[in-house]
Design a protein around this motif. Structure first.
Motif, PDB file in Angstrom:
ATOM      1  N   ILE A  41      12.039   4.141  -7.404  1.00 50.59           N
ATOM      2  CA  ILE A  41      11.383   2.958  -6.831  1.00 50.59           C
ATOM      3  C   ILE A  41      11.185   3.052  -5.326  1.00 50.59           C
ATOM      4  CG2 ILE A  41      12.178   1.427  -8.675  1.00 50.59           C
ATOM      5  CD1 ILE A  41      14.304   0.365  -6.694  1.00 50.59           C
ATOM      6  N   ASN A  42      11.377   4.243  -4.750  1.00 49.28           N
ATOM      7  CA  ASN A  42      11.267   4.385  -3.300  1.00 49.28           C
ATOM      8  C   ASN A  42       9.861   4.107  -2.813  1.00 49.28           C
ATOM      9  OD1 ASN A  42       9.886   6.671  -4.081  1.00 49.28           O
ATOM     10  ND2 ASN A  42      10.865   8.001  -2.610  1.00 49.28           N
ATOM     11  N   TRP A  81       5.539   0.344  -1.464  1.00 48.66           N
ATOM     12  CA  TRP A  81       4.619  -0.367  -2.350  1.00 48.66           C
ATOM     13  C   TRP A  81       5.066  -0.502  -3.796  1.00 48.66           C
ATOM     14  CZ3 TRP A  81       1.479  -2.854   0.584  1.00 48.66           C
ATOM     15  CH2 TRP A  81       1.124  -2.323   1.830  1.00 48.66           C
ATOM     16  N   LYS A  82       5.923   0.364  -4.285  1.00 49.45           N
ATOM     17  CA  LYS A  82       6.243   0.372  -5.724  1.00 49.45           C
ATOM     18  C   LYS A  82       6.807  -0.953  -6.220  1.00 49.45           C
ATOM     19  CE  LYS A  82       6.672   5.267  -6.568  1.00 49.45           C
ATOM     20  NZ  LYS A  82       7.014   6.156  -5.496  1.00 49.45           N
ATOM     21  N   ILE A  97       4.095  -3.531  -6.351  1.00 53.68           N
ATOM     22  CA  ILE A  97       3.210  -3.275  -7.499  1.00 53.68           C
ATOM     23  C   ILE A  97       3.860  -3.816  -8.769  1.00 53.68           C
ATOM     24  CG2 ILE A  97       2.194  -1.466  -8.953  1.00 53.68           C
ATOM     25  CD1 ILE A  97       1.956   0.221  -6.305  1.00 53.68           C
ATOM     26  N   LEU A  98       5.137  -3.524  -8.962  1.00 50.44           N
ATOM     27  CA  LEU A  98       5.837  -3.994 -10.156  1.00 50.44           C
ATOM     28  C   LEU A  98       5.863  -5.518 -10.238  1.00 50.44           C
ATOM     29  CD1 LEU A  98       8.855  -1.528 -10.348  1.00 50.44           C
ATOM     30  CD2 LEU A  98       6.930  -1.683 -11.942  1.00 50.44           C
ATOM     31  N   GLU A 114       1.037   5.974  -5.667  1.00 51.78           N
ATOM     32  CA  GLU A 114       2.155   5.196  -6.196  1.00 51.78           C
ATOM     33  C   GLU A 114       1.995   4.951  -7.702  1.00 51.78           C
ATOM     34  OE1 GLU A 114       4.311   5.615  -4.057  1.00 51.78           O
ATOM     35  OE2 GLU A 114       4.695   3.743  -2.995  1.00 51.78           O
ATOM     36  N   LEU A 115       0.782   4.625  -8.141  1.00 51.13           N
ATOM     37  CA  LEU A 115       0.542   4.398  -9.565  1.00 51.13           C
ATOM     38  C   LEU A 115       0.810   5.661 -10.370  1.00 51.13           C
ATOM     39  CD1 LEU A 115      -2.695   2.228  -9.406  1.00 51.13           C
ATOM     40  CD2 LEU A 115      -0.412   1.456 -10.102  1.00 51.13           C
ATOM     41  N   ASP A 136       2.916   8.111  -9.609  1.00 47.93           N
ATOM     42  CA  ASP A 136       4.374   8.284  -9.668  1.00 47.93           C
ATOM     43  C   ASP A 136       4.995   7.321 -10.678  1.00 47.93           C
ATOM     44  OD1 ASP A 136       4.154  10.165  -7.674  1.00 47.93           O
ATOM     45  OD2 ASP A 136       5.024   8.901  -6.098  1.00 47.93           O
ATOM     46  N   MET A 137       4.542   6.074 -10.659  1.00 44.39           N
ATOM     47  CA  MET A 137       5.120   5.059 -11.534  1.00 44.39           C
ATOM     48  C   MET A 137       4.764   5.312 -12.997  1.00 44.39           C
ATOM     49  SD  MET A 137       4.447   1.843  -9.034  1.00 44.39           S
ATOM     50  CE  MET A 137       5.158   0.595 -10.090  1.00 44.39           C
ATOM     51  N   ASN A 195       7.015   7.981 -14.308  1.00 41.32           N
ATOM     52  CA  ASN A 195       8.357   7.473 -14.581  1.00 41.32           C
ATOM     53  C   ASN A 195       8.372   6.370 -15.634  1.00 41.32           C
ATOM     54  OD1 ASN A 195      10.405   8.829 -12.848  1.00 41.32           O
ATOM     55  ND2 ASN A 195       8.904   8.301 -11.279  1.00 41.32           N
ATOM     56  N   GLY A 225       9.570  -0.608 -17.507  1.00 42.56           N
ATOM     57  CA  GLY A 225       9.406  -1.181 -16.175  1.00 42.56           C
ATOM     58  C   GLY A 225       9.987  -2.579 -16.082  1.00 42.56           C
TER      59      GLY A 225
END
Length: 115
Positions: free
Chosen positions: A24-25, A28-29, A32-33, A60-61, A63-64, A67, A90
């Protein structure tokens, strides 16, 4: 119940927190969540809602999604539409996000009161 701290349990805690931070680093993450918890959104809607640059949002999207925190749905329309949504995995961060929100409100009040 008393919690006993050992060298091994502390190392395990640090490792788990480090794993969480790696996922979650960034600036922005979490935003976004929180935004996607409300409803799924398209890319440009996220840019407007959060105030992030398209390039950073794209990173960021990606990466998310890797994960498994968000899902990406491509609609075969003209032009092609892409919608992002938070996954069940998530949503497991919701408790963490709620605690961060509460602490942020508490912290803001404390800092404003002391100025």
């Amino acid at each position: 119940m008393e919690i006993i701290h050992t060298k091994e349990s502390c190392a395990g805690s640090r490792r788990a927190i480090q794993d969480t931070l790696e996922v979650i680093n960034g600036k922005w993450k979490l935003l976004i969540l929180v935004t996607l918890l409300e409803k799924p959104l398209r890319f440009k809607e996220l840019v407007r809602e959060i105030g992030v640059t398209p390039r950073m949002l794209s990173k960021e999207l990606h990466d998310m999604e890797m994960n498994k925190l968000i899902s990406r749905t491509v609609y075969q329309t003209k032009p092609i539409a892409v919608e992002y949504a938070i996954t069940e995995h998530g949503k497991t961060l919701n408790r963490v996000l709620e605690e961060m929100k509460s602490w942020g409100e508490f912290h803001r009040k404390k800092i404003m009161k002391e100025e």
